[in-house]
Write a protein that holds these residues in place. Structure first.
Motif, PDB file in Angstrom:
ATOM      1  N   SER A 152       3.675  -2.926  -7.239  1.00 50.30           N
ATOM      2  CA  SER A 152       2.367  -2.965  -6.497  1.00 50.30           C
ATOM      3  C   SER A 152       1.957  -3.747  -6.752  1.00 50.30           C
ATOM      4  CB  SER A 152       2.248  -1.866  -6.185  1.00 50.30           C
ATOM      5  OG  SER A 152       3.594  -0.309  -5.189  1.00 50.30           O
ATOM      6  N   ARG A 153       1.295  -3.614  -8.075  1.00 51.28           N
ATOM      7  CA  ARG A 153       0.386  -4.452  -9.061  1.00 51.28           C
ATOM      8  C   ARG A 153       0.636  -5.726  -8.810  1.00 51.28           C
ATOM      9  NH1 ARG A 153      -1.469  -2.739 -14.794  1.00 51.28           N
ATOM     10  NH2 ARG A 153      -2.272  -4.377 -14.064  1.00 51.28           N
ATOM     11  N   LYS A 154       2.490  -6.198  -9.199  1.00 50.98           N
ATOM     12  CA  LYS A 154       2.915  -7.127  -8.820  1.00 50.98           C
ATOM     13  C   LYS A 154       2.549  -8.337  -7.422  1.00 50.98           C
ATOM     14  CE  LYS A 154       6.885  -7.281 -12.152  1.00 50.98           C
ATOM     15  NZ  LYS A 154       8.310  -7.398 -12.631  1.00 50.98           N
TER      16      LYS A 154
ATOM     17  N   TRP B  85       0.898  -1.129   0.223  1.00 48.20           N
ATOM     18  CA  TRP B  85       0.146   0.122   0.127  1.00 48.20           C
ATOM     19  C   TRP B  85       1.021   1.255   0.340  1.00 48.20           C
ATOM     20  CZ3 TRP B  85      -4.246  -1.635   3.912  1.00 48.20           C
ATOM     21  CH2 TRP B  85      -5.120  -2.392   3.167  1.00 48.20           C
ATOM     22  N   LEU B  86       1.868   1.590   0.928  1.00 49.68           N
ATOM     23  CA  LEU B  86       2.819   2.514   0.442  1.00 49.68           C
ATOM     24  C   LEU B  86       3.757   2.414  -0.617  1.00 49.68           C
ATOM     25  CD1 LEU B  86       3.990   1.945   4.493  1.00 49.68           C
ATOM     26  CD2 LEU B  86       2.255   3.313   3.424  1.00 49.68           C
ATOM     27  N   LYS B  87       4.185   2.058  -0.536  1.00 49.25           N
ATOM     28  CA  LYS B  87       4.562   1.863  -2.205  1.00 49.25           C
ATOM     29  C   LYS B  87       3.782   2.451  -3.369  1.00 49.25           C
ATOM     30  CE  LYS B  87       7.161  -0.997  -3.251  1.00 49.25           C
ATOM     31  NZ  LYS B  87       7.655  -2.920  -3.732  1.00 49.25           N
ATOM     32  N   ALA B  88       2.868   1.800  -3.732  1.00 43.82           N
ATOM     33  CA  ALA B  88       1.612   2.441  -4.203  1.00 43.82           C
ATOM     34  C   ALA B  88       1.633   4.267  -3.909  1.00 43.82           C
ATOM     35  CB  ALA B  88       0.437   1.558  -4.280  1.00 43.82           C
TER      36      ALA B  88
ATOM     37  N   ALA C 112       6.267   5.137 -11.913  1.00 49.26           N
ATOM     38  CA  ALA C 112       5.665   3.742 -12.699  1.00 49.26           C
ATOM     39  C   ALA C 112       6.163   2.806 -11.740  1.00 49.26           C
ATOM     40  CB  ALA C 112       6.456   4.236 -13.522  1.00 49.26           C
ATOM     41  N   TRP C 113       7.752   3.164 -11.591  1.00 45.69           N
ATOM     42  CA  TRP C 113       8.550   1.012 -11.199  1.00 45.69           C
ATOM     43  C   TRP C 113       7.777   1.074  -9.900  1.00 45.69           C
ATOM     44  CZ3 TRP C 113      11.356  -0.100  -6.422  1.00 45.69           C
ATOM     45  CH2 TRP C 113      11.632  -1.378  -6.912  1.00 45.69           C
TER      46      TRP C 113
END
Length: 530
Positions: free
Chosen positions: A510-512, A456-459, A504-505
Motif C-alpha cells: 500500500s505504501r508503494k 485503502w482496503l489493502k492498507a 506487513a506485506w
C-alpha cells in the motif's frame, strides 16, 4: 484436447463469462471463507488460546458419563452423543427422538459442556435447533464455517444458495476447460512482458488451469452437501418412506438387529474408546450411543481417515458388553461403492485426510480459486469498458467485495479477541464483520478511482492483521509462544507469524502505491494477490 469450431468456442466463452459474472461474487465469498474454514479448528485454538493437546477421548470418560446419567431425567436417556468442545473439553448430549409441530423429525434433551478435566461448564435443556448455536469461546470458528456453508442465510435457503453457487462453479470450470485450445501449453505460458490485460489474462489462465481438478472436486462435493439435506433426503423419504425422514435415516445409517428393550448397564466406555483408537490410529471425532442403558445398546465411534486413506472410519461396538462388533459402512448395512463415495465427500471437500499437509494444499488451491474467480470477473469487465457506464460501478463492486471481504474477516477476528473475555464475542464477531463491510462500501463510494480504493482496503486489512497477534496476547490474555509450543500447540505461534507477515506485506504494498498521482488505465490486478 477437445476441438470446437469457431461458433461453439464463442458460445462456450459466453457461457464461461456469464456463469462467472452472475455468480462470481457469491462464489468468491464462498470459496474465500471456505479457504479460511479449512483451518477453522486451528483458528479456533489460536483465537481462544487453547493449549490442551490431548483429546478428551484419550482420557477417562466412563465415570463422567455415569455421573451425568444420574443427573439426567429418564425421558432423555434414549440416546447419547459425545464429541469434543472448546479446549479439548467434552460435549455430552442426552436426547430422545421426537417430531416437532411441523411434523419434522428432531431431537430434544439435555446438553452438558465440560472442560478438559471433567467439570461441568454449562447445562442446557431444549430442542436440537436451539441448543447448539455459537458459543462465546468458538464464535470466530463458527462464524467462518457458517459463512461458508450458508452465507448466514436461514435454512434451507442458505444451503440451496451455496449449492447453486457450486453448480455455477462447475459450469465455469467445464466451459473454461472447453475453451482452452492449448491446455497443456497454457499451464506453462506466463508472459511477463506485454500489455497489462494480456499479462493478467495469462495469470488467470495459468492459475485456473492448475486448479481445474480442485475446482471440479470442490464444486461437486460442495453441491452434494448443500443439496443432500435440503432436497435429497426429503425426496427419497417421500418416495420410499411416506415422508418419514427418521425412518429413512434409520434405514441408511442405523444398525439393524433384533430389538431387546430390557434394561441393562452399559459396558465400560473407556475400553471402547481405547480399542477404537488402537484400531484406527485416530481419536474419535464423534461417539453415538443408541438404545442407551438397554440390552441392545450400540456404540458407534467415528474417526478421520487412516493414514494414506480417504474414507473415514466408523466402528460398531456392543453397548452392554463393550465388545467390538464390526467396522461400519458410512451408508447402509454392507460396504458398497455408493457408501464409499459418500464417505470420501467430506475429506475431499475439507482437505482433512492427511493432516496439516493436505490442509495446506487445500488452502493454497482455495486461494488460487479465489484469484481465478476475481481476476476472471475483472477481465470480463475490462473487455467491456466503455460499453456501459454501469460497468464502472461493477468494477468498483468487484474491488469492494474482493478486498472488503478479507477486511471483514480479519475485523471479525479482532472483535472476537477484544470481546471474548467480556462474554459478548458471539454478537461482536458478526457485528464487526458487518461494520467493516459497511466501511468498505463507503470507501468504494468516496474513493476517487478504483486503484485508490484497492490501496485503502489493502492498507486497512494489513493494519488489522498486524494488530491481531497483539490483541491475542495482551487483550485476550492468550498464551505466549513458549507456553503454546511447550503445550504442543505450535499453530498459535505459526498463525501469529502468518498474520504479522501478511499484514506487513499488505502495508508495504500500500505504501508503494500511495504516493502515485496518476494511475494506469488497466485494472489494479496487483490488488488481487491480497
Amino acid at each position: 484436447m477437445i476441438r470446437l469450431d469457431k461458433a461453439q468456442t464463442k458460445a462456450m466463452v459466453a457461457v464461461h463469462g456469464w456463469s462467472g459474472i452472475l455468480l462470481g461474487l457469491l462464489l468468491y465469498a464462498v470459496v474465500l471463507t471456505g479457504t479460511a474454514a479449512v483451518f477453522a479448528h486451528e483458528i479456533g485454538a489460536w483465537s481462544a488460546g487453547h493449549v490442551a493437546s490431548h483429546s478428551a477421548f484419550e482420557q477417562p470418560i466412563d465415570q463422567t458419563l455415569r455421573r451425568l446419567t444420574a443427573q439426567t431425567p429418564a425421558q432423555y436417556r434414549e440416546a447419547v452423543n459425545l464429541w469434543e468442545t472448546g479446549d479439548h473439553g467434552l460435549g455430552v448430549f442426552f436426547h430422545r427422538h421426537e417430531v416437532d409441530a411441523a411434523g419434522v423429525a428432531t431431537e430434544a434433551g439435555v446438553f452438558y459442556q465440560l472442560d478438559n478435566v471433567g467439570r461441568i461448564l454449562n447445562r442446557t435443556t431444549g430442542n436440537i435447533d436451539n441448543l447448539f448455536g455459537p458459543r462465546n469461546d468458538d464464535a470466530l470458528s463458527t462464524f467462518l464455517i457458517d459463512t461458508h456453508v450458508r452465507l448466514h442465510v436461514p435454512n434451507p435457503w442458505g444451503l440451496l444458495l451455496t449449492g447453486i453457487v457450486g453448480l455455477g462453479m462447475l459450469v465455469a470450470a467445464i466451459s473454461g476447460l472447453l475453451i482452452h485450445r492449448h491446455l497443456f501449453k497454457d499451464i506453462f505460458t506466463l508472459r511477463r512482458r506485454g500489455s497489462p490485460v494480456l499479462v493478467n489474462r495469462d495469470k488467470h489462465s495459468v492459475a485456473g488451469t492448475w486448479s481445474l481438478p480442485f475446482a471440479f472436486v470442490l464444486a461437486f462435493t460442495g453441491s452434494f452437501f448443500s443439496f443432500y439435506g435440503t432436497i435429497g433426503v426429503p425426496v427419497v423419504a417421500m418416495a420410499a418412506f411416506s415422508g418419514d425422514v427418521e425412518a429413512l435415516q434409520h434405514a441408511v445409517f442405523g444398525n439393524p438387529g433384533t430389538p431387546d428393550p430390557r434394561p441393562s448397564n452399559m459396558g465400560n466406555l473407556d475400553r471402547i474408546t481405547a480399542d477404537a483408537i488402537a484400531r484406527t490410529g485416530e481419536t474419535p471425532t464423534f461417539v453415538a450411543i443408541e438404545n442407551f442403558v438397554r440390552a441392545d445398546a450400540t456404540v458407534t465411534s467415528y474417526h478421520n481417515p487412516k493414514s494414506g486413506d480417504l474414507e473415514p472410519v466408523a466402528l460398531l461396538y456392543s453397548g452392554a458388553t463393550a465388545q467390538f462388533v464390526r467396522a461400519k459402512p458410512q451408508v447402509g448395512a454392507q460396504p458398497s461403492a455408493g457408501g464409499t463415495l459418500v464417505g470420501i465427500m467430506g475429506p475431499l471437500h475439507f482437505g482433512n485426510f492427511a493432516g496439516m499437509l493436505s490442509k495446506a494444499i487445500w488452502f493454497g488451491l482455495g486461494f488460487a480459486m479465489c484469484y481465478v474467480t476475481y481476476t476472471g470477473m475483472r477481465l470480463w469487465v475490462v473487455r467491456r469498458q466503455g460499453q456501459a457506464r454501469s460497468l464502472t460501478w461493477l468494477e468498483r463492486t468487484l474491488t469492494v467485495v474482493g478486498l472488503g471481504l478479507p477486511l471483514g474477516l480479519v475485523s471479525a477476528a479482532a472483535a472476537f479477541l477484544v470481546t471474548t473475555r467480556l462474554g459478548s464475542a458471539v454478537y461482536w464477531t458478526t457485528a464487526a464483520f458487518l461494520i467493516a463491510a459497511s466501511a468498505a462500501i463507503l470507501i468504494g463510494i468516496v474513493a476517487r478511482n478504483n486503484d485508490m480504493l484497492a490501496t485503502w482496503l489493502k492498507a486497512a486489512t494489513g493494519l488489522v492483521m498486524l494488530v491481531l497477534p497483539l490483541l491475542r496476547l495482551f487483550v485476550a490474555d492468550g498464551p505466549g509462544w513458549g507456553e503454546a509450543v511447550g503445550a504442543g500447540q505450535p499453530v498459535i505461534a505459526a498463525l501469529d507469524l502468518a498474520f504479522a507477515t501478511g499484514g506487513a506485506w499488505l502495508v508495504a504494498q500500500s505504501r508503494k502505491a500511495w504516493p502515485r498521482r496518476s494511475y494506469p488505465a488497466g485494472p489494479a490486478m496487483d490488488a488481487v494477490a491480497a
